[in-house]
Enzyme design. Structure first.
Site, mmCIF file in Angstrom:
data_model
loop_
_atom_site.group_PDB
_atom_site.id
_atom_site.type_symbol
_atom_site.label_atom_id
_atom_site.label_comp_id
_atom_site.label_asym_id
_atom_site.label_seq_id
_atom_site.Cartn_x
_atom_site.Cartn_y
_atom_site.Cartn_z
ATOM 1 N N ASP A 89 79.945 29.750 66.522
ATOM 2 C CA ASP A 89 80.947 30.665 65.972
ATOM 3 C C ASP A 89 82.073 30.909 66.985
ATOM 4 O O ASP A 89 82.425 30.008 67.749
ATOM 5 C CB ASP A 89 80.245 31.983 65.591
ATOM 6 C CG ASP A 89 80.874 32.632 64.368
ATOM 7 O OD1 ASP A 89 82.007 33.146 64.500
ATOM 8 O OD2 ASP A 89 80.255 32.635 63.297
ATOM 9 N N HIS B 40 84.255 37.874 65.134
ATOM 10 C CA HIS B 40 83.488 37.299 64.027
ATOM 11 C C HIS B 40 82.079 36.903 64.463
ATOM 12 O O HIS B 40 81.089 37.278 63.845
ATOM 13 C CB HIS B 40 84.243 36.087 63.469
ATOM 14 C CG HIS B 40 83.622 35.483 62.261
ATOM 15 N ND1 HIS B 40 82.717 34.431 62.326
ATOM 16 C CD2 HIS B 40 83.756 35.774 60.940
ATOM 17 C CE1 HIS B 40 82.345 34.110 61.105
ATOM 18 N NE2 HIS B 40 82.953 34.908 60.236
#
Lengths: 621, 75
Positions: free
Chosen positions: A173, A206
């Site tokens: 990520d 995120h």
């Protein structure tokens, strides 16, 4: 001689084991000593002994409780030295026993309060933090009540079995930052493929949010909870602060995870085109026994994005707080299962997924409600970790457990939900029972390379047994009229068209292509009413004698096509009959007795019509 | 692949937020390397740039369009 030697060694081992056995007694702690005086001693004598002890050892003996007087049980403050002294004094003869008063306690729940300034963007805390002990019922994290998403997947019942201990989950990520509510979560070494360095902290927020859903520190009296909170996180940064990353970096991250002990990989990312590099990395990871999970995509389109659509990757669509498909979630081909992704449309923060993350502008910690299939995927990755922690190691079995345990959605013609809605408790239960069967023949077929991976086979799209019953039923009806019927190709096609259609076509999806043509071809005549929009609910106009009447009227003059019409009429009769028995659900008429009656009457009408037609045909012939 | 797309700038709520370009036909592009002048939801613009096939994102809202040039049509 040999036997004697073995026996001597056995005795030696036994003696060593006994001498090293610490026993339960040494495990407890105590600060008091129990004296149980013999009941044969009189009250006066006991009183004398008590006063003597008090003088000699400077202690104040007292009854253990108001109920201890009759048993002559007294407590005095003291440690091991005093215990030994007492046991070797004359008191040994006056007492039944002298022993430590052990203190028993419920294991303490270690709480964590964040240090001021602990939300900085330094390397994640390493794995040395003490394990958090489980507790029964709801965790003590104050905002747990806002996590509707965890209640939706039945997490508490799953927690009573496991918290994911011993499992490592790689989060591919934007990186992970050690926000306060991740302080007690364990980390293993990761890598930042964007900046090519070992420190894989987050500069977007995120990845930290996604990591929180998987393993937020839980039972720490702070913030919110995570699914597999005793599992370890491996931060792998492939997405920049802007939120994008190259397929080359992602492929490398998958390989890194595979070669560095990850058990589960979460990829809350997608897009781009097919990449051989990523495909090879996925195959490599899968061979190493890793469960790969990816988000379906947020474009609300038919077909999941890459990498969710690769074989061996569990594609996850998103649910809102009501359990419906979230408005943005992609669906269709490539979606294996659904999980809460939330929806914050119209500023509805409560409808999002709440986790601890960071403000990308300031780098400060905050609790934010995000939405997306990005949030749904880590629910599945977290539950995969729980399933793996119960001992299921094969990644295909882990996937199968979650799919079989998922809450099935009945009318899911467009594959919004895959095999159903994620259920952590049912998955863990199924995993611990160890009764996993691979019942999905179509997926087995696909996984074994019989079909091109550009096709998606959804074995759950069609209930096979009723379909087979419809085809066999239509042939049975034809058999009843065998004296009148020529068993020719048009009749056979008619029987199939009326009863089941080429139903296996409904199981096949082409990525990025409209699905309705295959659905249309895969539908029987009674199912045509819902074929375009992908509904399995029958429409009374199509699921009735009307279409057979029209077909017979249309083809009656044609020598071959009329047999197709007659076959279709018998097929429709079989289809309606089986539907009446198995799933009598009709638009406008519901699924009750009225629907059942409607289907039965029309089935009889169809059979009667076919009989009339063939007898008329025989008479005129 | 270099293309020119006309549409409206939109801020879509995935992760901490993502800049998007929504065309009149409803197609959504995820904008990358967005200049500050374009960071205003509601702007009607013409953007030229490259669709990046080798880029994946967490927003997953559509093709990634790397902005190379733009023209603001109205605000």
């Amino acid at each position: 001689m040999k036997k004697l030697l073995i026996f001597a060694l056995f005795l030696l081992g036994l003696g060593w084991a006994i001498s090293n056995f610490s026993g339960l007694a040494t495990r407890g702690t105590y600060d008091s000593i129990v004296l149980d005086f013999k009941e044969s001693l009189g009250k006066a004598q006991i009183e004398q002994e008590i006063q003597a002890i008090a003088r000699q050892y400077q202690v104040t003996p007292h009854l253990n409780s108001a109920f201890s007087g009759s048993d002559n049980v007294y407590l005095i403050k003291g440690n091991g030295v005093l215990l030994n002294t007492l046991r070797h004094s004359h008191l040994a003869r006056a007492t039944e026993f002298i022993e430590p008063a052990y203190i028993y306690s419920i294991p303490e729940i270690i709480s964590a309060t964040p240090e001021p300034g602990s939300q900085g963007l330094t390397a994640p805390a390493s794995a040395e933090s003490p394990a958090i002990r489980p507790q029964i019922g709801a965790p003590n994290d104050p905002d747990y009540h806002k996590q509707w998403n965890f209640r939706a997947i039945n997490i508490e019942a799953a927690w009573s079995e496991t918290h994911g201990q011993g499992i490592t989950i790689a989060v591919i990520d934007t990186g992970i930052s050690p926000v306060p509510d991740l302080q007690q979560t364990q980390f293993v070494k990761g890598y930042d493929f964007v900046n090519d360095r070992e420190d894989a902290t987050d500069d977007n927020g995120h990845g930290t949010h996604v990591a929180g859903t998987i393993a937020q520190s839980t039972n720490n009296h702070l913030g919110v909870t995570g699914i597999a909170y005793e599992a370890k996180l491996m931060p792998l940064k492939v997405l920049s602060a802007e939120g994008g990353g190259t397929t080359a970096d992602i492929a490398e991250a998958i390989k890194f995870a595979a070669d560095n002990g990850a058990d589960v990989i979460n990829m809350s990312l997608g897009g781009g085109g097919e990449s051989q590099l990523i495909k090879e990395a996925i195959d490599h990871a899968h061979r190493k026994g890793i469960v790969l999970v990816a988000a379906a995509g947020n474009a609300n389109q038919n077909s999941a994005s890459y990498p969710a659509r690769y074989p061996r990757v569990i594609g996850v669509s998103a649910l809102d707080a009501m359990g419906n498909k979230a408005p943005y979630s992609s669906f269709g081909a490539g979606v294996d299962i659904s999980a809460p992704g939330g929806s914050t449309a119209d500023g509805n923060v409560a409808g999002g997924i709440l986790q601890n993350t960071l403000d990308p502008q300031t780098g400060h910690s905050l609790f934010a409600a995000f939405q997306g299939t990005s949030m749904a995927a880590p629910h599945v990755a977290g539950v995969a970790a729980l399933v793996k922690a119960t001992g299921v190691s094969n990644p295909d079995e882990v996937a199968e457990v979650m799919k079989q345990a998922a809450l099935k959605v009945k009318d899911d013609g467009l594959n919004h939900f895959g095999s159903g809605k994620l259920d952590a408790a049912a998955a863990v239960k199924l995993a611990t029972q160890g009764k996993i069967t691979f019942r999905d023949f179509f997926r087995w077929l696909r996984d074994n390379g019989y079909l091109n991976p550009r096709f998606w086979i959804d074995g759950g799209a069609v209930a096979l047994l009723p379909k087979l019953a419809m085809v066999l039923g239509s042939y049975l009806l034809a058999f009843l009229l065998r004296n009148y019927l020529p068993f020719t190709a048009p009749l056979a096609w008619g029987l199939v068209t009326g009863s089941s259609g080429l139903f296996f076509l409904r199981c096949i999806s082409l990525f990025d292509a409209p699905q309705w043509p295959l659905r249309l071809l895969g539908s029987s005549i009674p199912e045509l009413g819902g074929a375009i929009q992908g509904s399995s609910v029958l429409n009374p106009i199509f699921a009735s004698v009307l279409v057979p009447v029209g077909l017979l009227a249309l083809f009656w003059g044609h020598p071959r096509a009329k047999w197709f019409a007659i076959g279709s009429t018998l097929g429709v009769a079989a289809c309606l009959l089986i539907s009446a028995l198995v799933s009598p659900t009709l638009v406008w008429l519901g699924e009750g007795m009225v629907a059942r009656l409607f289907l039965l009457v029309n089935a009889l009408l169809c059979f009667g019509l076919a009989r009339l037609a063939v007898s008329d045909e025989r008479r005129t012939a | 692949m270099s293309i020119q797309v006309k549409g409206t700038i939109d801020r879509q709520g995935f992760g901490p937020g993502t800049w998007a370009l929504v065309t009149e036909s409803g197609e959504t592009y995820e904008l990358h390397t967005v200049p500050d002048e374009l960071k205003h939801a509601g702007l009607t613009v013409k953007v030229s740039g490259q669709v990046k096939k080798d880029v994946m994102t967490f927003a997953m809202i559509g093709p990634v369009l790397e902005v190379q040039g733009f023209e603001i049509l109205n605000s």
